[in-house]
Design a protein around this motif. Structure first.
Motif, PDB file in Angstrom:
ATOM      1  N   THR A 188       3.579   0.328 -10.189  1.00 14.07           N
ATOM      2  CA  THR A 188       3.721  -0.731  -9.184  1.00 14.07           C
ATOM      3  C   THR A 188       3.122  -2.049  -9.674  1.00 14.07           C
ATOM      4  N   GLY A 189       2.134  -1.955 -10.563  1.00 22.16           N
ATOM      5  CA  GLY A 189       1.432  -3.153 -11.021  1.00 22.16           C
ATOM      6  C   GLY A 189       0.509  -3.718  -9.959  1.00 22.16           C
ATOM      7  N   LYS A 190       0.183  -2.905  -8.934  1.00 23.45           N
ATOM      8  CA  LYS A 190      -0.664  -3.393  -7.837  1.00 23.45           C
ATOM      9  C   LYS A 190      -1.815  -2.406  -7.569  1.00 23.45           C
ATOM     10  N   PRO A 191      -2.770  -2.358  -8.490  1.00 26.84           N
ATOM     11  CA  PRO A 191      -3.880  -1.396  -8.301  1.00 26.84           C
ATOM     12  C   PRO A 191      -4.728  -1.684  -7.066  1.00 26.84           C
ATOM     13  N   LEU A 192      -4.869  -2.971  -6.732  1.00 17.41           N
ATOM     14  CA  LEU A 192      -5.715  -3.311  -5.574  1.00 17.41           C
ATOM     15  C   LEU A 192      -5.084  -2.839  -4.266  1.00 17.41           C
ATOM     16  N   ALA A 193      -3.767  -2.957  -4.189  1.00 20.48           N
ATOM     17  CA  ALA A 193      -3.081  -2.485  -2.977  1.00 20.48           C
ATOM     18  C   ALA A 193      -3.227  -0.967  -2.866  1.00 20.48           C
ATOM     19  N   PHE A 194      -3.153  -0.306  -4.003  1.00 18.82           N
ATOM     20  CA  PHE A 194      -3.315   1.161  -3.978  1.00 18.82           C
ATOM     21  C   PHE A 194      -4.744   1.542  -3.570  1.00 18.82           C
ATOM     22  N   ALA A 195      -5.728   0.793  -4.104  1.00 23.49           N
ATOM     23  CA  ALA A 195      -7.130   1.059  -3.725  1.00 23.49           C
ATOM     24  C   ALA A 195      -7.302   0.858  -2.221  1.00 23.49           C
ATOM     25  N   SER A 196      -6.673  -0.173  -1.709  1.00 27.43           N
ATOM     26  CA  SER A 196      -6.758  -0.452  -0.280  1.00 27.43           C
ATOM     27  C   SER A 196      -6.156   0.712   0.534  1.00 27.43           C
ATOM     28  N   SER A 197      -5.048   1.260   0.032  1.00 28.95           N
ATOM     29  CA  SER A 197      -4.427   2.387   0.753  1.00 28.95           C
ATOM     30  C   SER A 197      -5.353   3.613   0.755  1.00 28.95           C
ATOM     31  N   LEU A 198      -6.049   3.801  -0.349  1.00 31.07           N
ATOM     32  CA  LEU A 198      -6.988   4.948  -0.419  1.00 31.07           C
ATOM     33  C   LEU A 198      -8.084   4.797   0.635  1.00 31.07           C
ATOM     34  N   GLU A 231       0.844  -1.210   0.000  1.00 28.57           N
ATOM     35  CA  GLU A 231       0.000   0.000   0.000  1.00 28.57           C
ATOM     36  C   GLU A 231       0.873   1.252   0.000  1.00 28.57           C
ATOM     37  N   LEU A 232       1.921   1.197   0.816  1.00 27.92           N
ATOM     38  CA  LEU A 232       2.818   2.351   0.922  1.00 27.92           C
ATOM     39  C   LEU A 232       3.556   2.590  -0.400  1.00 27.92           C
ATOM     40  N   GLU A 233       3.883   1.508  -1.072  1.00 25.90           N
ATOM     41  CA  GLU A 233       4.538   1.626  -2.374  1.00 25.90           C
ATOM     42  C   GLU A 233       3.612   2.360  -3.352  1.00 25.90           C
ATOM     43  N   GLY A 234       2.324   2.005  -3.287  1.00 24.73           N
ATOM     44  CA  GLY A 234       1.326   2.653  -4.155  1.00 24.73           C
ATOM     45  C   GLY A 234       1.228   4.149  -3.900  1.00 24.73           C
ATOM     46  N   VAL A 235       1.149   4.542  -2.617  1.00 25.49           N
ATOM     47  CA  VAL A 235       0.989   5.985  -2.341  1.00 25.49           C
ATOM     48  C   VAL A 235       2.272   6.750  -2.691  1.00 25.49           C
ATOM     49  N   PHE A 236       3.423   6.104  -2.504  1.00 27.20           N
ATOM     50  CA  PHE A 236       4.679   6.777  -2.882  1.00 27.20           C
ATOM     51  C   PHE A 236       4.746   6.946  -4.404  1.00 27.20           C
ATOM     52  N   ALA A 237       4.332   5.875  -5.130  1.00 30.40           N
ATOM     53  CA  ALA A 237       4.340   5.955  -6.597  1.00 30.40           C
ATOM     54  C   ALA A 237       3.405   7.069  -7.060  1.00 30.40           C
ATOM     55  N   HIS A 238       2.277   7.200  -6.365  1.00 26.52           N
ATOM     56  CA  HIS A 238       1.307   8.255  -6.699  1.00 26.52           C
ATOM     57  C   HIS A 238       1.951   9.642  -6.523  1.00 26.52           C
TER      58      HIS A 238
END
Lengths: 184, 338
Positions: free
Chosen positions: B250-260, B191-198
């Motif tokens: 990241t290739g992990k949209p679900l993890a990013f959605a979870s972080s949101l 999740e943290l990887e997703g928000v950092f990538a964002h």
């Protein structure tokens, strides 16, 4: 024509058509909306900032004096149009020295000569002179008296083909006659 | 009434009217073309803010008689002065109602945008410390992974000690990421990887610099209710665009959605206030607060749905021609709307 060019032309046609459709909808809506205020305000009183604007809105010519004394300010400080009971255009001119109304011209549009326009609020409150005078071949009534403000006011009213005109001023009777006779 | 003769009030009301028209045209065209790409939607929406600010002086320069009575009477398609002088009731004109609308918009702008932005800027600037690698292993791993996945240099990271879960970027020439310790603790590695990538996507796109220019325009049209709405929509499109970049990086949209969802829930839990509703002022504040919360919730839901169930992209061709022709048509049309 190559396939790519044909695709481009087809897409361009779609783009132009969609933009044109939306723009036409907007243009027609705006054009109709431009017409609405004049219908809504049929019976209301309305103020205009220029004589030309009021002429355009009413679709008729407003009479103006060609003789205009230097102690009055041009253009009129207020142009008011009331639709009912009679279509009345009122022009208020201020005095250059004390910036208060010194000349008011009311034009009541009515071509029915038998129906007398009765607007007594226009008369000076305490008249002490009432005479008949000629204004451009028409018979007019001159009333001189004291107004609500305690000043000497004179009013001249006469009828033309399509309207009754009232000129009310706190100037000399000679000036009032000159102004009234120059109105056309 | 005589205020209408001043150029400034003409500018304000024309700006408002032009914004309404552009917003309508843009909304209709985006629907017709089924344009879903955030970057293009964002560019189209920018027209709603930019054209009205620049068009009035441009038109006056090209054709100074445009504001005159003759133009309004004979040439213009629409004249807003006619509507502003309409009488609503006893001595009340549409002009007065329009002023109230502008006043309310200005108050909303001050209370919800200008003051919070300035307060947040100064408050956060004062309470941050530069992150040194090796302090938080989870963060180091994420930064290393992102460095490998993108050719972009990892920016400087600042840690915030505040309780709220926040992450944002700042810096115009050299961007940096600011993150609160509470957020690092709350999110797992993916999740943290997703928000950092964002956030890195924001830096890559130079969103901060663009954001300041946009904010300048927003400040110029502070009175405009259409700009108020569109400004928020532009921000939302920017977020969606960076969501897409983060997801593909990241290739992990679900993890990013979870972080949101996690960030939203944490913010909700921190921000819940029990306002007394005894007087009218409190009731209004309560309603405004709830409306804000609701709209924020809808925006987050929308972003989560995009990540979880991505739509099949339609991608209409020749987007630049579409944008160019729309801009030209609007400039031409608005010349005749005074």
């Amino acid at each position: 024509m190559t396939r790519k060019a044909a695709h481009f032309l087809r897409e361009m046609w779609k783009i132009i058509l969609s933009i044109t459709l939306v723009m036409c909808t907007i243009v027609i809506s705006l054009y109709l909306l431009k017409k609405v205020p004049s219908y809504i305000q049929e019976t209301e009183e309305k103020f205009y900032s220029t004589v030309e604007e009021s002429e355009y809105a009413l679709g008729l010519r407003i009479f103006l004096p060609s003789y205009f004394p230097e102690y009055l300010i041009w253009p009129p400080s207020e142009i008011k149009v009331v639709r009912k009971p009679y279509l009345t255009i009122s022009l208020v001119f201020l005095s250059r020295s004390h910036s208060s109304p010194s000349l008011v011209i009311h034009q009541i549009i009515s071509d029915n000569k038998n129906k007398e326009v009765d607007l007594d609020f226009m008369e000076p409150k305490r008249p002490f002179q009432r005479t008949q005078v000629l204004v451009g071949g028409a018979k007019g009534t001159l009333i001189v008296g004291v107004g609500e403000d305690g000043k000497r006011w004179a009013q001249l009213s006469w009828r033309t083909v399509d309207r009754k005109i009232f000129v009310i001023a706190n100037c000399s009777v000679e000036d009032l006659l000159k102004i009234a006779r120059s109105i056309h | 009434m005589y205020l209408l003769e001043f150029s400034f009030s003409q500018y304000v009301f024309q700006c408002l009217l032009h914004s309404f028209i552009i917003a309508f045209v843009i909304e209709a065209l985006l629907k017709i073309w089924r344009e879903e790409r955030p970057l293009l939607r964002l560019r189209f929406r920018l027209l709603v803010i930019l054209i009205p600010v620049l068009s009035f002086p441009l038109y006056q320069l090209v054709y100074p008689q445009r504001g005159g009575f003759g133009f309004r009477k004979d040439i213009a398609i629409f004249d807003i002065n006619q509507w502003l002088l309409l009488r609503l009731g006893d001595g009340i004109l549409v002009w007065h109602a329009a002023l109230v609308l502008l006043g309310v918009t200005t108050a909303v702008f001050l209370m919800q945008e200008a003051i919070p932005i300035l307060l947040a800027y100064f408050h956060r600037e004062a309470s941050k410390t530069l992150y040194e690698s090796g302090t938080i292993p989870k963060l180091d791993m994420i930064l290393e992974e992102l460095k490998q996945k993108s050719s972009f240099t990892v920016p400087r990271i600042f840690l915030l000690t505040e309780k709220e879960p926040v992450i944002y970027t700042n810096g115009i020439r050299k961007g940096s990421i600011n993150i609160s310790l509470s957020l690092i603790e709350a999110l797992n590695r993916e999740e943290l990887e997703g928000v950092f990538a964002h956030e890195m996507a924001h830096i890559m796109r130079r969103d901060n610099a663009i954001g300041w220019v946009l904010l300048l325009f927003r400040f110029i049209v502070f009175y405009n209710p259409v700009a108020l709405v569109e400004f928020r929509r532009i921000i939302h499109e920017k977020e969606k665009l960076c969501d897409d970049i983060a997801s593909s990086l990241t290739g992990k949209p679900l993890a990013f959605a979870s972080s949101l969802i996690k960030v939203f829930r944490m913010a909700e839990a921190n921000g819940v206030t029990h306002t007394s509703q005894h007087n009218l002022g409190s009731r209004i504040l309560f309603i405004v607060h709830n409306l804000e919360r609701h709209s924020h919730r809808v925006r987050v839901e929308n972003r989560v749905i995009r990540m979880v169930r991505p739509k099949k992209s339609h991608n209409p061709p020749y987007p630049h021609i579409r944008l160019g022709l729309t801009t030209l048509s609007l400039i031409l049309l608005l010349f005749f709307v005074v």
